[in-house]
Design an enzyme around this catalytic site. Structure first.
Site, PDB file in Angstrom:
ATOM      1  N   ASP A   1     -19.815 -24.491  10.568  1.00 14.62           N
ATOM      2  CA  ASP A   1     -20.113 -24.558   9.132  1.00 14.62           C
ATOM      3  C   ASP A   1     -21.615 -24.517   8.859  1.00 14.62           C
ATOM      4  OD1 ASP A   1     -18.283 -24.530   7.087  1.00 14.62           O
ATOM      5  OD2 ASP A   1     -17.607 -26.575   7.430  1.00 14.62           O
TER       6      ASP A   1
ATOM      7  N   GLN B   1     -13.395 -30.496   7.481  1.00 17.16           N
ATOM      8  CA  GLN B   1     -13.207 -30.120   6.079  1.00 17.16           C
ATOM      9  C   GLN B   1     -13.652 -31.264   5.159  1.00 17.16           C
ATOM     10  OE1 GLN B   1     -12.119 -27.043   4.856  1.00 17.16           O
ATOM     11  NE2 GLN B   1     -12.701 -27.945   2.897  1.00 17.16           N
TER      12      GLN B   1
ATOM     13  N   LYS C   1      -8.012 -20.467   5.551  1.00 21.56           N
ATOM     14  CA  LYS C   1      -8.722 -20.231   6.819  1.00 21.56           C
ATOM     15  C   LYS C   1      -7.719 -19.892   7.913  1.00 21.56           C
ATOM     16  CE  LYS C   1     -12.506 -23.282   5.712  1.00 21.56           C
ATOM     17  NZ  LYS C   1     -12.977 -24.641   5.669  1.00 21.56           N
TER      18      LYS C   1
END
Ligand code: NAD
Length: 280
Positions: free
Chosen positions: A117, A94, A50
């Protein structure tokens, strides 16, 4: 035919680069905050991928990396600070987190408008009500692949194998919103092939190598293989690609398929959020 996901991603990247340049020219610098609190090696690799794509696309990125002594309160305080920071557009937690942390509470504490997300229950709810929200990254990437094939979704039989909150359930709702007749199969489904044989679009997100065989699909099917499995040191999908590819209309490869679109979708979500700053 194998779908050329690499070119789809490369075209979308160029479009995104232009959007980012426009924002920057207007004084808006899209910024992503990433929280990593995990032993998981795959997560670390994913976070570094990322970071690389943020650099490539000229997106500001800041990482908060915690060791296993971090408390729930510390993470919640950080998220509160990031929620209130006008220079931060997206907050990415994450997963998985260290096992002592309450994942649900942490995910739900992210401002719904910074939930890059798309995992917040409100954003997932918007999928069901078919409202504009932030769409989770893998399902968004899958829809972008399907749309590149110029599919007329209306009335097609879409079969989704897997019912996870991050892939199976959201992609099923996106396909439903496009007018497909959607069937969701899962580990308790009796006679999986009864459903998969009838699919015009088959999305497989299970995590079982080569679960879908040639005799389980029809020759008009578009197959999206989401699975990422390591077998004898190689990455393979949930579909027996070599044999299924010969039969079906289109299929995504693994590696080099859906996985490529996921990070791009994340940054597309970030830019979508940052664009709203110009309206404030
Ligand atoms: P998950 O483990 O949360 O869910 C798996 C689903 O598969 C469950 O709903 C379960 O009911 C179903 N299932 C299990 N065995 C089955 C069987 N024999 N028949 C039918 N259904 C069965 O998984 P997930 O997080 O959705 O991930 C699925 C796969 O997709 C994994 O391989 C994961 O690594 C991969 N993945 C890839 C990306 C990407 O960017 N390409 C993103 C997310 C997940």
């Amino acid at each position: 035919m194998i779908i050329d996901v690499k070119s789809i991603v490369s075209n979308r990247k160029e479009i995104l680069k232009d959007k980012i340049n426009n924002l920057r020219n207007n004084g808006i610098k899209p910024k992503l905050a990433v929280i990593l609190a995990s032993f998981d090696e795959a997560s670390k690799i994913y976070v570094s991928k990322k970071k690389n794509m943020c650099e490539e696309l000229n997106i500001d990125e800041v990482e908060y990396v915690f060791n296993e002594t971090v408390t729930q309160e510390e993470i919640l305080q950080l998220i509160d600070k990031l929620n209130n920071d006008n220079n931060v557009d997206g907050i990415l937690v994450q997963l998985p987190l260290y096992s002592h942390l309450n994942e649900k509470e942490i995910l739900n504490s992210v401002d719904v408008n910074k939930d890059v997300d798309g995992f917040h229950p409100l954003n997932l709810g918007k999928l069901i009500t078919n409202e504009n929200g932030i769409i989770s990254c893998t399902p968004k990437g899958i829809m972008n692949i399907l749309k590149e094939l110029n599919i007329n979704f209306t009335g097609l039989n879409a079969v989704v194998v897997g019912r996870s909150v991050i892939v199976g359930k959201p992609i099923a709702h996106l396909l439903l919103n496009e007018g497909c007749t959607v069937t969701i199969c899962h580990s308790k489904t009796k006679d999986l092939s009864l459903y998969t044989k009838n699919a015009d679009i088959l999305v497989v997100a299970v995590g079982v190598p080569h679960l879908i065989k040639e005799d389980m699909v029809n020759d008009n099917c578009v197959v999206i293989d989401v699975g990422i499995n390591r077998v004898d040191g190689k990455i393979v999908g949930d579909v027996d690609t070599i044999n299924v590819e010969k039969k079906v209309k289109h299929i995504t490869p693994v590696p080099g398929g859906v996985g490529l679109t996921t990070i791009l979708s994340l940054l597309e979500n970030l830019v979508q959020i940052a664009s709203l700053r110009s309206n404030k």
